[in-house]
Scaffold this motif. Structure first.
Motif, mmCIF file in Angstrom:
data_model
loop_
_atom_site.group_PDB
_atom_site.id
_atom_site.type_symbol
_atom_site.label_atom_id
_atom_site.label_comp_id
_atom_site.label_asym_id
_atom_site.label_seq_id
_atom_site.Cartn_x
_atom_site.Cartn_y
_atom_site.Cartn_z
ATOM 1 N N THR A 1 0.699 -1.266 -0.047
ATOM 2 C CA THR A 1 -0.019 0.027 -0.093
ATOM 3 C C THR A 1 0.851 1.168 0.183
ATOM 4 O O THR A 1 2.044 1.328 0.549
ATOM 5 N N VAL B 1 4.794 7.081 1.710
ATOM 6 C CA VAL B 1 5.384 5.884 2.637
ATOM 7 C C VAL B 1 4.821 4.590 1.890
ATOM 8 O O VAL B 1 3.645 4.470 1.671
ATOM 9 N N ARG C 1 4.036 0.890 2.399
ATOM 10 C CA ARG C 1 3.879 -0.335 3.128
ATOM 11 C C ARG C 1 3.931 -1.664 2.653
ATOM 12 O O ARG C 1 2.865 -1.869 1.814
ATOM 13 N N TRP C 2 4.844 -2.532 3.050
ATOM 14 C CA TRP C 2 4.627 -3.957 2.723
ATOM 15 C C TRP C 2 4.176 -4.676 3.718
ATOM 16 O O TRP C 2 4.720 -4.500 4.859
ATOM 17 N N GLN C 3 3.630 -5.892 3.283
ATOM 18 C CA GLN C 3 3.193 -6.970 4.219
ATOM 19 C C GLN C 3 3.390 -8.360 3.330
ATOM 20 O O GLN C 3 2.730 -8.426 2.210
ATOM 21 N N ARG D 1 6.292 -7.580 8.002
ATOM 22 C CA ARG D 1 5.730 -6.133 7.379
ATOM 23 C C ARG D 1 6.676 -4.921 7.842
ATOM 24 O O ARG D 1 7.652 -4.993 8.507
ATOM 25 N N THR E 1 7.854 -0.484 6.354
ATOM 26 C CA THR E 1 7.721 0.762 5.789
ATOM 27 C C THR E 1 8.879 1.258 5.135
ATOM 28 O O THR E 1 9.794 1.087 5.631
#
Ligand SMILES: [Cu+2]
Length: 127
Positions: free
Chosen positions: A70, A105, A107-109, A119, A121
């Motif tokens: 995201t 920013v 954001r990965w998970q 996860r 950032t």
């Protein structure tokens, strides 16, 4: 004297068990989890817009279907990013388009093949 040692002993045993537990678990967790090895854009870097290629590399294979990306834009709006499904194992790629100047920013998970989710950032600036 005797009483003193009997109070310290259980604490020492607990400390020893905790230390052993950490020593046993920590290396395994580090090996099993997919940890971010490198990222493009790099954290806190400045990149040129309006299109930005994203490439995140991890220490182990990633389940792309259960991973999400995201993007938080300068206005505070959150957008879900489509992950490129043809990424090589252990990495995740996407294309960000139409970015304006400002701070973002990413954001990965991700879900690693061992079933663990990690996860993070990546803040970056578009000039
Ligand atoms: Cu793991």
């Amino acid at each position: 004297m005797r009483r003193k040692t009997s109070i310290i002993a259980p604490r020492f045993v607990v400390a020893l068990i905790v230390a052993c537990g950490i020593a046993l678990i920590a290396p395994r967790a580090a090996l099993a989890h997919a940890i971010l090895v490198s990222s493009q854009p790099a954290a806190n870097s400045t990149v040129s817009g309006p299109d930005v290629a994203v490439l995140l590399k991890y220490s182990s294979r990633v389940d792309l279907e259960h991973s999400t990306l995201t993007l938080l834009d300068p206005d505070g709006k959150v957008e879900k990013i489509t992950i490129n499904s043809e990424t090589s194992p252990g990495s995740l790629s996407a294309k960000l388009t139409g970015l304006v100047k400002g701070g973002y920013v990413l954001r990965w998970q991700i879900l690693a093949m061992d079933g663990h989710i990690t996860r993070g950032t990546i803040p970056f600036l578009v000039k």
